[in-house]
Design a protein around this motif. Structure first.
Motif, PDB file in Angstrom:
ATOM      1  N   ASP A   1      -6.679   8.601  -7.673  1.00 51.30           N
ATOM      2  CA  ASP A   1      -6.010   9.880  -7.462  1.00 51.30           C
ATOM      3  C   ASP A   1      -6.901  10.763  -6.605  1.00 51.30           C
ATOM      4  O   ASP A   1      -7.982  11.181  -7.034  1.00 51.30           O
ATOM      5  N   LEU A   2      -6.467  11.075  -5.383  1.00 46.67           N
ATOM      6  CA  LEU A   2      -7.252  11.879  -4.457  1.00 46.67           C
ATOM      7  C   LEU A   2      -7.174  13.363  -4.752  1.00 46.67           C
ATOM      8  O   LEU A   2      -7.790  14.162  -4.059  1.00 46.67           O
ATOM      9  N   GLU A   3      -6.425  13.762  -5.769  1.00 44.96           N
ATOM     10  CA  GLU A   3      -6.372  15.159  -6.159  1.00 44.96           C
ATOM     11  C   GLU A   3      -7.674  15.593  -6.808  1.00 44.96           C
ATOM     12  O   GLU A   3      -7.818  16.729  -7.230  1.00 44.96           O
ATOM     13  N   ALA A   4      -8.642  14.705  -6.828  1.00 47.45           N
ATOM     14  CA  ALA A   4      -9.934  15.001  -7.440  1.00 47.45           C
ATOM     15  C   ALA A   4     -10.606  16.218  -6.837  1.00 47.45           C
ATOM     16  O   ALA A   4     -11.319  16.944  -7.514  1.00 47.45           O
ATOM     17  N   GLU A   5     -10.380  16.458  -5.550  1.00 46.56           N
ATOM     18  CA  GLU A   5     -11.106  17.537  -4.896  1.00 46.56           C
ATOM     19  C   GLU A   5     -10.415  18.886  -5.006  1.00 46.56           C
ATOM     20  O   GLU A   5     -10.780  19.822  -4.322  1.00 46.56           O
ATOM     21  N   GLY A   6      -9.361  18.967  -5.809  1.00 45.52           N
ATOM     22  CA  GLY A   6      -8.866  20.297  -6.130  1.00 45.52           C
ATOM     23  C   GLY A   6      -7.496  20.690  -5.634  1.00 45.52           C
ATOM     24  O   GLY A   6      -7.259  21.850  -5.327  1.00 45.52           O
TER      25      GLY A   6
ATOM     26  N   LEU B   1       0.856  -1.187   0.000  1.00 48.87           N
ATOM     27  CA  LEU B   1       0.000   0.000   0.000  1.00 48.87           C
ATOM     28  C   LEU B   1       0.891   1.235   0.000  1.00 48.87           C
ATOM     29  O   LEU B   1       1.757   1.382   0.867  1.00 48.87           O
ATOM     30  N   ARG B   2       0.683   2.107  -0.991  1.00 51.01           N
ATOM     31  CA  ARG B   2       1.484   3.316  -1.090  1.00 51.01           C
ATOM     32  C   ARG B   2       0.595   4.526  -1.304  1.00 51.01           C
ATOM     33  O   ARG B   2      -0.436   4.454  -1.971  1.00 51.01           O
ATOM     34  N   PHE B   3       1.027   5.656  -0.740  1.00 55.01           N
ATOM     35  CA  PHE B   3       0.296   6.910  -0.896  1.00 55.01           C
ATOM     36  C   PHE B   3       1.280   8.016  -1.235  1.00 55.01           C
ATOM     37  O   PHE B   3       2.363   8.095  -0.660  1.00 55.01           O
ATOM     38  N   GLY B   4       0.916   8.864  -2.181  1.00 56.30           N
ATOM     39  CA  GLY B   4       1.754  10.006  -2.513  1.00 56.30           C
ATOM     40  C   GLY B   4       1.952  10.158  -4.006  1.00 56.30           C
ATOM     41  O   GLY B   4       1.171   9.644  -4.819  1.00 56.30           O
TER      42      GLY B   4
ATOM     43  N   ASP C   1       2.979   5.645 -25.955  1.00 49.30           N
ATOM     44  CA  ASP C   1       3.278   4.274 -25.563  1.00 49.30           C
ATOM     45  C   ASP C   1       2.037   3.395 -25.555  1.00 49.30           C
ATOM     46  O   ASP C   1       2.066   2.245 -25.955  1.00 49.30           O
ATOM     47  N   ASP C   2       0.927   3.896 -25.064  1.00 52.59           N
ATOM     48  CA  ASP C   2      -0.328   3.157 -25.068  1.00 52.59           C
ATOM     49  C   ASP C   2      -1.469   4.145 -24.906  1.00 52.59           C
ATOM     50  O   ASP C   2      -1.256   5.345 -24.731  1.00 52.59           O
ATOM     51  N   VAL C   3      -2.700   3.663 -24.955  1.00 49.64           N
ATOM     52  CA  VAL C   3      -3.847   4.558 -24.957  1.00 49.64           C
ATOM     53  C   VAL C   3      -3.957   5.333 -23.653  1.00 49.64           C
ATOM     54  O   VAL C   3      -4.471   6.456 -23.616  1.00 49.64           O
ATOM     55  N   PHE C   4      -3.430   4.792 -22.545  1.00 50.79           N
ATOM     56  CA  PHE C   4      -3.522   5.481 -21.261  1.00 50.79           C
ATOM     57  C   PHE C   4      -2.625   6.721 -21.216  1.00 50.79           C
ATOM     58  O   PHE C   4      -2.869   7.625 -20.418  1.00 50.79           O
ATOM     59  N   ASP C   5      -1.613   6.779 -22.060  1.00 49.60           N
ATOM     60  CA  ASP C   5      -0.744   7.945 -22.097  1.00 49.60           C
ATOM     61  C   ASP C   5      -1.427   9.152 -22.743  1.00 49.60           C
ATOM     62  O   ASP C   5      -0.866  10.248 -22.723  1.00 49.60           O
ATOM     63  N   LEU C   6      -2.599   8.960 -23.314  1.00 49.88           N
ATOM     64  CA  LEU C   6      -3.351  10.098 -23.833  1.00 49.88           C
ATOM     65  C   LEU C   6      -3.958  10.906 -22.696  1.00 49.88           C
ATOM     66  O   LEU C   6      -4.366  12.049 -22.891  1.00 49.88           O
ATOM     67  N   ASN C   7      -4.038  10.313 -21.494  1.00 51.07           N
ATOM     68  CA  ASN C   7      -4.425  11.012 -20.276  1.00 51.07           C
ATOM     69  C   ASN C   7      -3.204  11.106 -19.367  1.00 51.07           C
ATOM     70  O   ASN C   7      -2.093  10.771 -19.751  1.00 51.07           O
ATOM     71  N   ASP C   8      -3.398  11.525 -18.132  1.00 53.80           N
ATOM     72  CA  ASP C   8      -2.314  11.495 -17.154  1.00 53.80           C
ATOM     73  C   ASP C   8      -1.986  10.052 -16.798  1.00 53.80           C
ATOM     74  O   ASP C   8      -2.865   9.189 -16.809  1.00 53.80           O
ATOM     75  N   ASP C   9      -0.720   9.799 -16.439  1.00 49.90           N
ATOM     76  CA  ASP C   9      -0.336   8.467 -15.977  1.00 49.90           C
ATOM     77  C   ASP C   9       0.219   8.490 -14.564  1.00 49.90           C
ATOM     78  O   ASP C   9       0.718   7.487 -14.063  1.00 49.90           O
ATOM     79  N   ALA C  10       0.131   9.663 -13.889  1.00 47.38           N
ATOM     80  CA  ALA C  10       0.643   9.787 -12.525  1.00 47.38           C
ATOM     81  C   ALA C  10      -0.029  10.972 -11.838  1.00 47.38           C
ATOM     82  O   ALA C  10      -0.630  11.835 -12.487  1.00 47.38           O
ATOM     83  N   GLY C  11       0.073  11.002 -10.513  1.00 48.95           N
ATOM     84  CA  GLY C  11      -0.497  12.093  -9.735  1.00 48.95           C
ATOM     85  C   GLY C  11       0.292  12.333  -8.464  1.00 48.95           C
ATOM     86  O   GLY C  11       1.193  11.568  -8.120  1.00 48.95           O
ATOM     87  N   ASP C  12      -0.035  13.399  -7.759  1.00 51.77           N
ATOM     88  CA  ASP C  12       0.684  13.757  -6.541  1.00 51.77           C
ATOM     89  C   ASP C  12       0.081  13.127  -5.284  1.00 51.77           C
ATOM     90  O   ASP C  12       0.775  12.969  -4.284  1.00 51.77           O
ATOM     91  N   ASP C  13      -1.197  12.809  -5.288  1.00 50.72           N
ATOM     92  CA  ASP C  13      -1.880  12.254  -4.114  1.00 50.72           C
ATOM     93  C   ASP C  13      -2.598  10.964  -4.494  1.00 50.72           C
ATOM     94  O   ASP C  13      -3.819  10.856  -4.408  1.00 50.72           O
ATOM     95  N   VAL C  14      -1.814   9.987  -4.916  1.00 50.49           N
ATOM     96  CA  VAL C  14      -2.359   8.724  -5.402  1.00 50.49           C
ATOM     97  C   VAL C  14      -2.312   7.677  -4.290  1.00 50.49           C
ATOM     98  O   VAL C  14      -1.293   7.510  -3.622  1.00 50.49           O
ATOM     99  N   VAL C  15      -3.422   6.977  -4.088  1.00 51.66           N
ATOM    100  CA  VAL C  15      -3.453   5.797  -3.234  1.00 51.66           C
ATOM    101  C   VAL C  15      -3.407   4.583  -4.147  1.00 51.66           C
ATOM    102  O   VAL C  15      -4.252   4.443  -5.034  1.00 51.66           O
ATOM    103  N   ARG C  16      -2.417   3.727  -3.939  1.00 51.23           N
ATOM    104  CA  ARG C  16      -2.238   2.572  -4.820  1.00 51.23           C
ATOM    105  C   ARG C  16      -1.967   1.316  -4.002  1.00 51.23           C
ATOM    106  O   ARG C  16      -1.178   1.342  -3.051  1.00 51.23           O
ATOM    107  N   VAL C  17      -2.620   0.235  -4.397  1.00 54.95           N
ATOM    108  CA  VAL C  17      -2.434  -1.059  -3.758  1.00 54.95           C
ATOM    109  C   VAL C  17      -1.976  -2.056  -4.809  1.00 54.95           C
ATOM    110  O   VAL C  17      -2.640  -2.225  -5.840  1.00 54.95           O
ATOM    111  N   ASP C  18      -0.829  -2.712  -4.569  1.00 55.35           N
ATOM    112  CA  ASP C  18      -0.322  -3.787  -5.414  1.00 55.35           C
ATOM    113  C   ASP C  18      -0.375  -5.092  -4.620  1.00 55.35           C
ATOM    114  O   ASP C  18       0.044  -5.123  -3.453  1.00 55.35           O
TER     115      ASP C  18
END
Length: 202
Positions: A57-62, A3-6, A27-44
């Motif tokens: 991406d918790l940066e949704a709220e502004g 679990l990672r955040f940031g 590189d792929d269709v996802f690169d047409l949007n953002d592929d990273a964020g500053d306040d991401v919660v990710r679980v591998d």
């Protein structure tokens, strides 16, 4: 489970059979949007032969750095014999815009003398991207990769690119390699490009 955040890549960024050092088409269709964020919660998570990654991406709220963009991403991969299979999904919403969904599927096959890969991605009402690649050794320390990519946008642009590279890994320093690459695409006002460099992995 991890679990990672940031500040980090979205889960969908793991999707690709790409073997180019520099892209000649997205590189792929996802690169047409953002592929990273500053306040991401990710679980591998790794479950025997199944890898799953989920992020939001918790940066949704502004957060000012994000501009209010939102993204929810899923990546799944597994192996069946000599086949590696992968799939990804993203729901992305740029600030002030409607959300858009994208998905992709990919496969890599290890034939022993070479590996072959292909992936395909589609974004609703936007574009589709596919890639084909093969990589094979020409010596114990040297590998060659050849690839072709295509991005077909519903707005009308259809761009195809290709690349070829060679990588030499130092026998006594497995994490150190040198590479050279050439690539081009058929977009207007573009010329072939050439790249050489060194890569160190720690």
């Amino acid at each position: 489970m991890d679990l990672r955040f940031g500040k980090q890549n979205y889960s969908s960024d793991k999707f690709s059979v790409e073997k180019a050092y520099e892209t000649v088409v997205e590189d792929d269709v996802f690169d047409l949007n953002d592929d990273a964020g500053d306040d991401v919660v990710r679980v591998d998570a790794q479950f025997d032969n199944l890898f799953v990654s989920v992020s939001t991406d918790l940066e949704a709220e502004g957060s000012p750095s994000s501009g209010g963009n939102k993204s929810a991403d899923l990546f799944v991969s597994t192996s069946v014999g000599d086949l590696d299979l992968m799939a990804a999904y993203q729901n992305y919403q740029a600030a002030g815009s409607d959300s858009v969904s994208a998905w992709g599927v990919g496969v890599e096959y290890d034939a022993g003398f070479a590996t072959f890969g292909a992936d395909y991605g589609f974004m609703d009402d936007t574009a589709e991207v596919y890639k084909l690649v093969t990589a094979f050794p020409i010596a114990e320390t040297t590998k060659v990769a050849l690839g072709i990519k295509n991005r077909d946008e519903e707005a009308g642009d259809d761009v195809t690119g290709w690349y070829a590279n060679v990588t030499y890994k130092f026998p006594q320093q497995k994490g150190v390699s040198m590479f050279a690459e050439i690539g081009d695409n058929d977009a207007d006002d573009t010329d072939p490009g050439f790249l050489v460099g060194m890569q160190m992995k720690f």
